[in-house]
Design a protein around this motif. Structure first.
Motif, PDB file in Angstrom:
ATOM      1  N   ASN A 219     -18.966  27.153 -16.664  1.00 25.44           N
ATOM      2  CA  ASN A 219     -19.328  27.928 -15.475  1.00 25.44           C
ATOM      3  C   ASN A 219     -18.045  28.439 -14.838  1.00 25.44           C
ATOM      4  N   GLU A 220     -17.415  29.377 -15.541  1.00 29.02           N
ATOM      5  CA  GLU A 220     -16.070  29.825 -15.175  1.00 29.02           C
ATOM      6  C   GLU A 220     -16.125  31.079 -14.319  1.00 29.02           C
ATOM      7  N   TYR A 221     -15.534  30.996 -13.154  1.00 24.64           N
ATOM      8  CA  TYR A 221     -15.494  32.137 -12.231  1.00 24.64           C
ATOM      9  C   TYR A 221     -14.443  33.141 -12.695  1.00 24.64           C
ATOM     10  N   ASN A 222     -14.793  34.433 -12.694  1.00 24.96           N
ATOM     11  CA  ASN A 222     -13.878  35.492 -13.111  1.00 24.96           C
ATOM     12  C   ASN A 222     -13.356  35.268 -14.521  1.00 24.96           C
ATOM     13  N   LEU A 223     -14.250  35.000 -15.454  1.00 26.55           N
ATOM     14  CA  LEU A 223     -13.860  34.720 -16.834  1.00 26.55           C
ATOM     15  C   LEU A 223     -13.093  35.877 -17.446  1.00 26.55           C
ATOM     16  N   LEU A 224     -13.586  37.102 -17.285  1.00 25.63           N
ATOM     17  CA  LEU A 224     -12.938  38.265 -17.878  1.00 25.63           C
ATOM     18  C   LEU A 224     -11.521  38.439 -17.340  1.00 25.63           C
ATOM     19  N   GLU A 225     -11.377  38.289 -16.043  1.00 24.33           N
ATOM     20  CA  GLU A 225     -10.049  38.420 -15.425  1.00 24.33           C
ATOM     21  C   GLU A 225      -9.082  37.367 -15.967  1.00 24.33           C
ATOM     22  N   LYS A 226      -9.578  36.147 -16.147  1.00 20.00           N
ATOM     23  CA  LYS A 226      -8.719  35.062 -16.640  1.00 20.00           C
ATOM     24  C   LYS A 226      -8.385  35.244 -18.118  1.00 20.00           C
ATOM     25  N   LEU A 227      -9.329  35.798 -18.888  1.00 15.88           N
ATOM     26  CA  LEU A 227      -9.030  36.086 -20.295  1.00 15.88           C
ATOM     27  C   LEU A 227      -7.938  37.146 -20.402  1.00 15.88           C
ATOM     28  N   ASN A 228      -8.051  38.188 -19.608  1.00 14.62           N
ATOM     29  CA  ASN A 228      -7.026  39.242 -19.622  1.00 14.62           C
ATOM     30  C   ASN A 228      -5.665  38.690 -19.235  1.00 14.62           C
ATOM     31  N   ALA A 229      -5.641  37.829 -18.222  1.00 15.91           N
ATOM     32  CA  ALA A 229      -4.373  37.230 -17.796  1.00 15.91           C
ATOM     33  C   ALA A 229      -3.800  36.333 -18.892  1.00 15.91           C
ATOM     34  N   SER A 230      -4.657  35.617 -19.591  1.00 16.39           N
ATOM     35  CA  SER A 230      -4.199  34.728 -20.666  1.00 16.39           C
ATOM     36  C   SER A 230      -3.594  35.513 -21.816  1.00 16.39           C
ATOM     37  N   LEU A 231      -4.098  36.735 -22.034  1.00 15.17           N
ATOM     38  CA  LEU A 231      -3.683  37.553 -23.175  1.00 15.17           C
ATOM     39  C   LEU A 231      -2.514  38.480 -22.849  1.00 15.17           C
ATOM     40  N   ALA A 232      -1.745  38.112 -21.861  1.00 13.73           N
ATOM     41  CA  ALA A 232      -0.616  38.965 -21.446  1.00 13.73           C
ATOM     42  C   ALA A 232       0.384  39.177 -22.576  1.00 13.73           C
ATOM     43  N   ASN A 233       0.486  38.224 -23.494  1.00 12.04           N
ATOM     44  CA  ASN A 233       1.470  38.308 -24.580  1.00 12.04           C
ATOM     45  C   ASN A 233       0.868  38.778 -25.899  1.00 12.04           C
ATOM     46  N   LYS A 234      -0.323  39.384 -25.862  1.00 13.84           N
ATOM     47  CA  LYS A 234      -1.008  39.744 -27.105  1.00 13.84           C
ATOM     48  C   LYS A 234      -0.358  40.932 -27.827  1.00 13.84           C
ATOM     49  N   LYS A 235       0.528  41.660 -27.173  1.00 10.43           N
ATOM     50  CA  LYS A 235       1.198  42.835 -27.739  1.00 10.43           C
ATOM     51  C   LYS A 235       0.158  43.870 -28.177  1.00 10.43           C
ATOM     52  N   ASP A 236       0.179  44.261 -29.438  1.00 11.42           N
ATOM     53  CA  ASP A 236      -0.729  45.317 -29.896  1.00 11.42           C
ATOM     54  C   ASP A 236      -1.964  44.766 -30.600  1.00 11.42           C
ATOM     55  N   ALA A 237      -2.163  43.500 -30.513  1.00 13.07           N
ATOM     56  CA  ALA A 237      -3.293  42.900 -31.220  1.00 13.07           C
ATOM     57  C   ALA A 237      -4.619  43.349 -30.626  1.00 13.07           C
ATOM     58  N   LYS A 238      -5.585  43.634 -31.499  1.00 14.54           N
ATOM     59  CA  LYS A 238      -6.942  43.906 -31.037  1.00 14.54           C
ATOM     60  C   LYS A 238      -7.640  42.584 -30.751  1.00 14.54           C
ATOM     61  N   VAL A 239      -8.372  42.537 -29.652  1.00 13.01           N
ATOM     62  CA  VAL A 239      -9.014  41.294 -29.237  1.00 13.01           C
ATOM     63  C   VAL A 239     -10.526  41.438 -29.306  1.00 13.01           C
ATOM     64  N   TYR A 240     -11.147  40.502 -30.004  1.00 19.07           N
ATOM     65  CA  TYR A 240     -12.600  40.480 -30.127  1.00 19.07           C
ATOM     66  C   TYR A 240     -13.121  39.157 -29.552  1.00 19.07           C
ATOM     67  N   VAL A 241     -14.002  39.275 -28.591  1.00 19.56           N
ATOM     68  CA  VAL A 241     -14.632  38.098 -27.999  1.00 19.56           C
ATOM     69  C   VAL A 241     -16.007  37.922 -28.641  1.00 19.56           C
ATOM     70  N   ILE A 242     -16.140  36.872 -29.440  1.00 18.92           N
ATOM     71  CA  ILE A 242     -17.431  36.593 -30.082  1.00 18.92           C
ATOM     72  C   ILE A 242     -18.364  36.023 -29.030  1.00 18.92           C
ATOM     73  N   GLY A 243     -19.501  36.656 -28.852  1.00 21.03           N
ATOM     74  CA  GLY A 243     -20.398  36.330 -27.752  1.00 21.03           C
ATOM     75  C   GLY A 243     -21.157  35.028 -27.927  1.00 21.03           C
ATOM     76  N   GLN A 244     -21.974  34.758 -26.942  1.00 19.81           N
ATOM     77  CA  GLN A 244     -22.775  33.539 -26.907  1.00 19.81           C
ATOM     78  C   GLN A 244     -23.802  33.523 -28.038  1.00 19.81           C
ATOM     79  N   THR A 245     -23.884  32.405 -28.734  1.00 25.43           N
ATOM     80  CA  THR A 245     -24.953  32.212 -29.710  1.00 25.43           C
ATOM     81  C   THR A 245     -26.108  31.487 -29.036  1.00 25.43           C
ATOM     82  N   LYS A 246     -27.226  31.426 -29.718  1.00 26.73           N
ATOM     83  CA  LYS A 246     -28.399  30.762 -29.155  1.00 26.73           C
ATOM     84  C   LYS A 246     -28.173  29.261 -29.060  1.00 26.73           C
TER      85      LYS A 246
END
Length: 590
Positions: A471-498
């Motif tokens: 139950n993470e508040y501002n998940l997208l914002e925190k993911l973007n902040a975590s990926l500050a060093n990703k350089k040119d890498a493409k990022v794929y977030v695999i979504g929720q499964t059942k």
């Protein structure tokens, strides 16, 4: 309270505290009984005999009937489990058994245990065994008796709060951390507090208990300091000692339910377990029917089973021994295999899927540790050379996340053959950076974001998790902040499964395939829809995999006839992980 909670009646979230109220009442009664019997010769053995004869007849009948239902409906493996549960219940050791085996009283799989509710009776009996010594010591101390009782309460409560922090199952099931509740009742009996507002105290305390039942939801630290609310209220009601003519409990329906309450408690749980083991949804209709059946069985037991003359003392022990020997023989030969289908029996193998070599390889721990777990619970176990060595010849893919990322590990290596697949996964760890890397999983995740991505070339990053569990508040914002060093890498977030409320292999055994869709948890579907909307306006690519097992509105949960979608409540089997990764590859452009 307890019955409503177990049948998942909405406004009774905190009904589990009914057992705590019961412990206080029981502690009070034992003090009252023993203090009156102590002057008699042989009072200790008399106390044990009366307690045994009060509890055992109905317990034995319930255990026999529950085992008969299991024998008729479950696989040989399920019958073996039921025998162990019955044996622990009839020897008053089931609290220890479930502490070791259940995975937690509040876990989704606990409903599958046919005699789980007997843990409280076992703990109660263990208390009976030592209470004569406690009350004897208390009386020897004279005017210091109440101080001795109070010290015992405080010591046990402190132990309870301390142990609950890291060992909640032990705190929940074992006597040392529960003893303070029983001793609280004994203290109320031993120390007669003067109360000039008896009626007000009773009503106020009952209202608080009801409010607690309605408002407080189960937590990971129960019992603990919060448990003081219902237990102190129960103690206050007892101490108020409102007369029979004035008490709110004087009405005949309440009195009648009270008289049969022990048997209702005994027989309600096998009904709950039957519903859970057969994936019968706990909706208003089915729960109402279940409660009505439980009450009816309870009254039958109260009338006919609780006082069976031939099931007391040595006769009860002999009957329990004979039943246990018969149940052992029946479970040993696997008698139910003659009427349970071969397919259902074969699906039982997935109960042990987590521990076999197929799963270990699927999750990336077959040739070095790329997935930290409770077994490998330190970053020192993590094999950086095997798991995080970039290639200078191939494009590099990095898989980050919890067990829901690890489940794709083998499939990604086999499907993305033109890429070098690296992995950094840890069980139960949300894949975002944290300023407080206190856990082993968080240390690994922080290393990836703050160090590895900064100093190594990565072309594609796949991030996956059981998002509904965080139950993470501002998940997208925190993911973007975590990926500050990703350089040119493409990022794929695999979504929720059942996800499901119980292990999927159980659903596969008992539920018609057309009904499985209805058993998918609503919260997993909701979090997926929320994440789809949130990720629309970001450069992070959200891969909606929620219905990858569906074509239009028709969903398939089996490969062939025997390979189920998941092995537990939310993890794909190896074959289904391969199906998902093939589709994930089609969605990506690295």
């Amino acid at each position: 309270m307890v019955v409503l909670f177990h049948f998942k009646i909405g406004p009774s979230y905190g009904g589990f505290a009914g057992v705590d109220v019961f412990f206080v009442i029981s502690g009070f009664l034992m003090q009252e009984i023993c203090s009156k019997e102590m002057k008699k010769h042989g009072w200790v053995m008399g106390f044990y005999k009366k307690r045994f004869n009060r509890i055992y007849p109905a317990l034995l009948v319930m255990s026999v009937l529950a085992f008969a239902v299991v024998l008729a409906t479950e696989t040989p493996d399920g019958v073996k489990s039921a025998f162990k549960q019955a044996a622990s219940a009839l020897t008053f050791t089931s609290n220890i058994y479930y502490w070791i085996t259940s995975g937690g009283y509040f876990s989704g799989s606990s409903d599958l245990n046919w005699l789980l509710h007997t843990w409280s009776l076992s703990l109660e009996w263990q208390y009976y065994l030592i209470f004569p010594a406690i009350i004897t010591i208390g009386n020897m101390l004279g005017r210091y008796r109440n101080a001795f009782y109070l010290s015992t309460i405080i010591l046990s409560l402190c132990l309870c709060i301390f142990i609950s922090r890291n060992h909640q199952d032990a705190s929940f099931y074992l006597l040392p951390t529960r003893m303070w509740e029983l001793m609280l009742g004994a203290y109320v009996s031993a120390h007669k507090f003067k109360n000039n507002y008896k009626r007000t105290t009773e009503i106020a305390s009952i209202l608080i208990i009801v409010a607690f039942c309605v408002l407080v939801k189960e937590g990971n630290t129960w019992p603990g300091s919060l448990t003081l609310i219902p237990t102190l209220c129960a103690a206050a009601v007892i101490n108020a000692c409102v007369s029979n003519e004035s008490t709110v409990f004087r009405f005949s329906p309440i009195q009648l339910i009270g008289k049969a309450s022990y048997s209702i408690y005994l027989f309600h749980w096998p009904v709950v377990a039957y519903m859970a083991n057969n994936s019968i949804e706990f909706n208003p209709l089915s729960s109402t029917v279940g409660i009505a059946l439980s009450v009816a069985l309870g009254f039958v037991s109260y009338r006919y089973f609780e006082n069976i003359r031939n099931l007391k003392g040595i006769k009860a022990v002999s009957a329990a021994t004979a039943f246990s020997l018969l149940a052992f023989a029946v479970s040993s030969i696997g008698l139910s295999k003659y009427w349970i289908s071969d397919r259902t029996i074969k699906l039982e193998e997935y109960k042990y899927y987590s521990d076999n070599a197929i799963r270990i390889k699927q999750f990336g721990n077959d040739n070095g540790i790329c997935f930290l777990t409770t077994k490998y619970n330190d970053v020192s176990f993590f094999d950086k050379e095997k798991c995080l060595t970039p290639s200078s010849e191939k494009k590099n893919i990095l898989l980050i996340g919890d067990s829901h990322a690890a489940e794709f590990s083998q499939a990604m290596r086999e499907e993305f053959t033109d890429y070098n697949v690296m992995q950094a996964t840890a069980s139960g760890c949300i894949p975002i950076a944290s300023i407080d890397p206190s856990s082993y999983c968080q240390k690994l995740i922080n290393y990836i974001y703050d160090d590895f991505l900064k100093n190594n070339k990565v072309d594609g990053i796949f991030i996956s998790a059981n998002w509904v569990a965080f139950n993470e508040y501002n998940l997208l914002e925190k993911l973007n902040a975590s990926l500050a060093n990703k350089k040119d890498a493409k990022v794929y977030v695999i979504g929720q499964t059942k996800t499901f409320e119980i292990d999927f292999y159980k659903i596969a055994q008992k539920v018609d395939r057309l009904r499985i869709d209805k058993l998918v948890t609503k919260d997993s579907e909701e979090i997926n829809n929320v994440m789809i909307d949130d990720f629309k306006s970001t450069e992070l690519h959200y891969l909606d995999v929620f219905n990858l097992n569906c074509i239009e509105s028709k969903c398939n949960y089996f490969i062939g006839n025997d390979i189920p979608y998941m092995f537990d409540r939310n993890h794909l089997t190896k074959e289904w992980a391969e199906v998902y990764v093939k589709e994930i590859k089609k969605m990506t452009r690295i």
